[in-house]
Scaffold this active site. Structure first.
Site, PDB file in Angstrom:
ATOM      1  N   ASP A 214       0.826  -1.197   0.000  1.00 34.35           N
ATOM      2  CA  ASP A 214       0.000   0.000   0.000  1.00 34.35           C
ATOM      3  C   ASP A 214       0.863   1.250   0.000  1.00 34.35           C
ATOM      4  O   ASP A 214       1.873   1.324   0.706  1.00 34.35           O
ATOM      5  CB  ASP A 214      -0.890  -0.036   1.255  1.00 34.35           C
ATOM      6  CG  ASP A 214      -1.896   1.089   1.299  1.00 34.35           C
ATOM      7  OD1 ASP A 214      -2.759   1.141   0.418  1.00 34.35           O
ATOM      8  OD2 ASP A 214      -1.821   1.912   2.231  1.00 34.35           O
ATOM      9  N   GLU A 274      14.883 -14.266  -0.724  1.00 31.58           N
ATOM     10  CA  GLU A 274      15.326 -15.408   0.074  1.00 31.58           C
ATOM     11  C   GLU A 274      14.325 -16.565  -0.001  1.00 31.58           C
ATOM     12  O   GLU A 274      14.648 -17.698   0.360  1.00 31.58           O
ATOM     13  CB  GLU A 274      15.500 -14.996   1.541  1.00 31.58           C
ATOM     14  CG  GLU A 274      16.636 -14.013   1.778  1.00 31.58           C
ATOM     15  CD  GLU A 274      16.721 -13.620   3.240  1.00 31.58           C
ATOM     16  OE1 GLU A 274      16.225 -14.399   4.103  1.00 31.58           O
ATOM     17  OE2 GLU A 274      17.260 -12.539   3.534  1.00 31.58           O
TER      18      GLU A 274
END
Length: 551
Positions: A214, A274
């Site tokens: 957002d 990751e």
């Protein structure tokens, strides 16, 4: 739509880590999707109950608007606990069940992270606003008043008025770009960045497939708190705030979109990388520089995977000249950007009403979205052809609409409950009184009614999405040779194996269109008829798609 040579949708053909590139994302506003317990508010169990419906659409992923603990002053976009589910939506276990079942059906799950600000009920703010000496004293944006006691600068809130709120305990103002109950975090503080990255890791460890971020360009503010310059009247653009809001009178050069943001986005991307196959979708809220910022934030492979700006979420209709202008600007400012297009979402009037589209035009726009280069977001109910609901003032919940009524009615009209069953009480959304009234007009397009008609809008959306997945050139291929021929937009998509020619009449008059030469086959069409081997006449809301194998 006539789809020829459609192949079985197979998401396994996409590289596992690249599912987002050209993917179709279905946005769920959880308060209004499906209520499972009769309290009139949609919840996580309700979403789980409807996963088969979503999977049958053929979309790649769902994006769920915030369901974190919150006082709900801005309906979840004011977070008081980033690591827990608000009881009105269920529990963390309910989310884990939703996540597992979505994955079992081949759906990715993205959640809405609101990192630029928190609720004033968040413990971080409770500590920060107590005094100037506590460990979190600089976790939010605090500033001394001017000598006359007024706010430190002229920055404005999107929800109206000054972006600064006085705090008597600190004898300072704090920044809030939205409601005064949504204080902005201070991203210049490394500890804040670290804490937010820990939040992201919490959800990644749980198994979410990505984040919708957002107000991604609001993270950093100008540390010198310089005044925003005035914006000339002719440059004002109401795509971010309504015309009655003084927010449109400024060029928000210093209150957002700061260069320091790039380094944080790279930290967030490194964390996401990751975990295999995760993706970040950023919301760029800027009426003047949206495409430029989108390009900056998605450049290379160390920042966001994709972003969306507001070019196709504003009042201005998607005409052929405007579409070409947007893509020309995108090419000029951010040629390697990966956009994500949306025509509707939880913050704007539904595009069927905003652009005054009839059913034929809604169908055409659905196909156009599936053909444009970039990823695509569909907003719940869009696949039913829903228009904006009319919510009377006494039923309004949105503080934005209440503030600017009646010139701006707020966002409740696009947030009314999903309509599932024509004859059921509250259209199958809930057995209790819904938090917003169900629209009687929308009930005429309830899922059960459209499901029974294979020529309905719902089935059309399914075919349009299937068409996109059937042709990798439409999913992730290059886009070239975009032209505007009167009201007609034409362009070509291609990858190593196939080229696709696309023509859309977005105007109100018929237009003859020359077709490409060579061994092309029609893969999708709604047109009046061919003028011969080399051309076709497209009437309003008609289109023609043709494909050719390469080799």
């Amino acid at each position: 739509m006539n789809v020829q040579n459609t192949v079985e949708l197979s998401k396994s053909t996409k590289a596992k880590s690249e599912w987002w590139r050209g993917g179709v994302i279905y946005q769920i506003y959880p308060r209004s999707f499906q209520d499972s317990n009769g309290d009139g508010i949609g919840d996580l169990k309700g979403i789980t109950q409807r996963l088969d419906y979503i999977a049958d659409l053929g979309v790649d992923a769902i994006w769920i608007s915030p369901f974190f603990k919150s006082p709900m002053k801005d309906f979840g976009y004011d977070v008081s606990d980033y690591r827990d589910v608000d009881p009105m939506f269920g529990s963390l276990e309910d989310f884990r069940v939703l996540l597992d079942q979505a994955h079992a059906k081949g759906l990715k799950v993205m959640i809405d992270l609101v990192l630029s600000h928190t609720s004033d009920q968040h413990p971080w703010f409770g500590e920060s606003h107590a005094n100037r000496d506590n460990p979190k004293s600089d976790w939010y944006v605090w500033a001394d008043p001017k000598p006359d006691g007024t706010p430190p600068n002229n920055w404005l809130s999107i929800f109206g008025g000054s972006a600064w709120q006085w705090e008597p305990r600190r004898l300072q103002y704090y920044l809030h770009n939205f409601l005064s109950s949504q204080p902005d975090l201070n991203f210049h503080c490394t500890e804040v960045q670290d804490a937010l990255l820990d939040v992201a890791r919490f959800w990644l460890e749980m198994g979410v497939d990505g984040f919708r971020l957002d107000t991604i360009n609001f993270y950093f503010h100008d540390k010198y708190l310089r005044d925003n310059p005035a914006l000339p009247a002719e440059e004002r653009n109401a795509s971010i705030a309504p015309t009655v809001n003084p927010y449109n009178h400024q060029d928000h050069h210093y209150s957002k979109s700061q260069p320091e943001n790039i380094a944080f986005l790279e930290r967030l991307r490194a964390l996401t990388d990751e975990y295999e196959g995760r993706a970040c979708l950023g919301e760029v809220g800027d009426a003047q520089r949206g495409l430029e910022i989108m390009g900056q934030y998605t450049s290379g492979d160390q920042r966001m995977h994709m972003c969306y700006a507001f070019e196709f979420l504003e009042k201005r209709a998607l005409t052929a000249p405007y579409a070409k202008q947007v893509f020309d600007q995108l090419e000029e400012k951010a040629g390697d950007a990966w956009p994500c297009w949306a025509f509707s979402n939880h913050d704007v009037e539904r595009h069927a009403s905003r652009w005054d589209l009839n059913d034929a035009a809604i169908r055409q726009h659905a196909v156009l979205m599936m053909c444009l280069r970039g990823s695509a977001c569909l907003y719940q109910g869009e696949e039913l052809g829903l228009h904006e609901a009319d919510v009377p003032f006494e039923k309004l919940q949105d503080p934005y609409g209440i503030e600017f009524w009646p010139e701006f009615k707020g966002r409740d009209g696009c947030r009314t409950p999903m309509v599932w069953a024509t004859q059921d009480e509250h259209s199958g959304f809930s057995t209790g009184e819904p938090w917003l009234p169900v629209s009687t007009a929308q009930t005429e397009r309830a899922v059960d009614r459209l499901e029974a008609n294979d020529q309905s809008m719902l089935h059309h959306y399914r075919r349009a999405i299937a068409l996109r997945h059937a042709h990798p050139a439409l999913t992730s291929g290059a886009q070239s040779n975009m032209k505007q021929i009167g009201p007609v937009l034409t362009f070509q998509r291609e990858d190593a194996s196939e080229a696709v020619f696309c023509a859309f009449n977005l105007g109100t008059e018929a237009q003859r269109v020359d077709l490409p030469l060579g061994d092309w086959r029609v893969i999708g069409q709604e047109l009046g008829g061919s003028d011969g081997a080399g051309s076709v006449t497209l009437h309003p809301a008609q289109f023609c798609l043709m494909a050719k194998d390469k080799g």
